[in-house]
Design a protein around this motif. Structure first.
Motif, mmCIF file in Angstrom:
data_model
loop_
_atom_site.group_PDB
_atom_site.id
_atom_site.type_symbol
_atom_site.label_atom_id
_atom_site.label_comp_id
_atom_site.label_asym_id
_atom_site.label_seq_id
_atom_site.Cartn_x
_atom_site.Cartn_y
_atom_site.Cartn_z
ATOM 1 N N ILE A 1 -12.538 -4.101 2.617
ATOM 2 C CA ILE A 1 -11.689 -3.738 2.407
ATOM 3 C C ILE A 1 -10.293 -4.690 2.746
ATOM 4 O O ILE A 1 -10.829 -5.439 3.987
ATOM 5 N N CYS A 2 -9.825 -5.454 1.843
ATOM 6 C CA CYS A 2 -8.595 -6.109 2.141
ATOM 7 C C CYS A 2 -7.710 -5.126 2.384
ATOM 8 O O CYS A 2 -7.518 -3.950 1.708
ATOM 9 N N GLY A 3 -6.625 -5.125 3.302
ATOM 10 C CA GLY A 3 -4.993 -4.599 4.252
ATOM 11 C C GLY A 3 -5.079 -5.333 4.805
ATOM 12 O O GLY A 3 -5.370 -6.156 5.197
ATOM 13 N N LEU A 4 -3.794 -4.458 5.583
ATOM 14 C CA LEU A 4 -2.670 -5.218 6.768
ATOM 15 C C LEU A 4 -3.172 -4.280 7.690
ATOM 16 O O LEU A 4 -2.937 -3.255 7.866
ATOM 17 N N ALA A 5 -3.465 -5.235 8.489
ATOM 18 C CA ALA A 5 -3.326 -4.601 10.011
ATOM 19 C C ALA A 5 -2.025 -4.010 10.559
ATOM 20 O O ALA A 5 -1.369 -5.497 10.428
#
Length: 487
Positions: free
Chosen positions: A321-325
């Motif tokens: 998964i790609c996302g913004l921490a």
């Protein structure tokens, strides 16, 4: 002739626009004002302090749930156009007021992240926090008379006008500022859906404030990249690295998270899915974790308000998964900006979620629940060992509910006898097999019940800044009523 007439037409439009706050401007598809030079701008008008932007009803002594207006205490800021409040006066409901700010639409900053979304969220939080600490907050429905408020399309939030005074407690009505309009005036929101007949007294001032913000090229109407905007490159990292970051934020108030506002690419097995949050976890042996015997690590991923395909929510499915921490005071540490990254078919973008192994194929990364007695999980909670944070846990002993707080039909906090931890139920529970359609909707339904509970071990930060550790059951099967009548 056309080459001569066109400039004359444009000049005339500019003059007309200057009568109420600035030139008429053309906008690009992303909403950025393309009007030309600052020298053409009219004098700035402070619309939030104009006679057109005054509250039309008295709020003193009013109950929001009955009258559609009332003074509030701040419970939580969500984003630029959503916040939760507790009514100061209420005889009709104890539920928090989940307010969706009427007439505006700020850029997203949670499930999906857009430019200027964080700035809009920060602006709203700043004004509401000041008003809560030293001033006044009033929430009203966008109506011209006293009446019961109405929900938005979600059925959970109330369409609201939010009025603030950041300096004076119980400020008189004429000294309140319409925060919805203030956000527009700062160029942090578009105007949306203000054409309802009952809202007509405010319609012009909202559009005038947006037109002026466009003319001055403020914030989201500028060609600038906001300071908060993260780098577009996705950093490959692990759940273990993120776990170290999470622990840092929980144990050291001065800790600066390494991955805060960083786009990340991670892998893990699905531990659960509930309340629009997907939980991933994975095991790391002692060579990687440098912990004797190895350790588990997990994270929560807010996937947005839209339902994602079921194939991504099956426990033990191994995903990338790609996302913004992100780290915030309200939500703690989480992965966000995952909305729209769960295609129904094959991935079509490099940042789409990928199923590496289905639950049946996933042999190497299988997860199992941490099995605790009450005493053992109490130790995990009080000593903050974090061994199972964001992981699946199961309590082997029966828990007895001593108290319950029902915020809504799918937002219930349970407190157990002899337990330092809680449970947070985010779905409608129907635990009586003899009455399968009966919903446990009140405290009385829960208090005294003896339950077997499992779910994701996580935490909640209260409005006072305290950390409460809790189990989040994923569905009805995670809560078993031990003394349920036989069918």
């Amino acid at each position: 002739m056309k080459k001569i007439i066109l400039p004359l037409i444009v000049s005339a439009l500019l003059l007309v626009g200057c009568e109420r706050g600035g030139p008429v401007s053309s906008s690009s598809e992303d909403g950025v004002d393309s009007s030309s030079t600052t020298s053409e701008l009219a004098d700035w008008i402070d619309y939030i302090n104009s006679d057109e932007a005054k509250i039309n009803l008295d709020y003193e002594g009013r109950d929001f749930y009955k009258d559609g207006i009332g003074e509030m205490e701040l419970r939580m800021c969500i984003d630029g156009d959503t916040a939760h409040f507790n009514p100061v006066i209420t005889a009709t409901s104890s539920e928090p007021v989940k307010a969706r700010f009427y007439g505006i639409d700020t850029p997203e900053s949670t499930g999906k992240v857009q430019k200027w979304g964080k700035e809009a969220s920060d602006f709203t939080k700043e004004k509401l926090t000041l008003a809560a600490e030293q001033g006044t907050i009033v929430v009203s429905s966008p109506f011209l008379n006293y009446r019961e408020p109405e929900h938005d399309s979600t059925g959970e939030r109330y369409l609201s006008l939010v009025w603030v005074n950041t300096e004076k407690e119980h400020a008189p009505a004429e000294e309140l500022t319409l925060l919805n309009l203030w956000i527009v005036q700062e160029g942090l929101s578009w105007v949306k859906n203000v054409t309802d007949e009952e809202f007509s007294i405010y319609e012009n001032v909202f559009y005038d404030a947006e037109k002026q913000a466009r003319a001055y090229k403020l914030n989201l109407f500028s060609n600038e990249t906001p300071p908060s905007w993260p780098d577009d490159e996705y950093v490959v990292t692990s759940l273990l690295d993120l776990k170290r970051d999470v622990i840092g934020t929980l144990t050291d108030e001065n800790y600066k998270p390494v991955y805060d506002n960083v786009r990340v690419r991670i892998q893990g097995a699905v531990a659960g899915y509930a309340n629009n949050i997907l939980y991933l976890e994975d095991y790391f042996d002692e060579e990687i974790s440098e912990t004797p015997g190895g350790e588990y690590a997990g994270i929560n991923i807010f996937v947005g308000m839209s339902k994602i395909p079921d194939k991504y929510t099956v426990p033990n499915t191994y995903l990338e998964i790609c996302g913004l921490a992100t780290y915030s005071e309200n939500f703690g540490y989480q992965i966000t900006d995952a909305e729209g990254r769960f295609p129904t078919g094959k991935p079509y973008a490099d940042t789409d979620t990928v199923i590496i192994y289905t639950a049946e194929e996933n042999i190497e990364h299988q997860i199992e629940a941490f099995d605790y007695t009450i005493s053992e999980l109490n130790d995990v909670t009080t000593q903050e060992t974090f061994e199972s944070l964001f992981c699946l846990v199961s309590v082997s002993e029966v828990l007895t509910v001593r108290d319950a707080y029902v915020a809504s039909s799918n937002e219930i906090t349970l407190y157990f006898e002899g337990c330092e931890f809680q449970a947070y139920v985010t779905f409608i529970y129907r635990g009586d097999p003899s009455r399968p359609n009966y919903q446990w909707g009140s405290e009385d339904d829960w208090i005294g019940k003896r339950l077997q509970v499992q779910g994701i071990y996580t935490f909640h930060k209260t409005t006072r800044g305290n950390i409460n550790y809790q189990i989040n059951p994923r569905n009805n099967a995670d809560i078993v009523w031990v003394d349920a009548p036989s069918v």
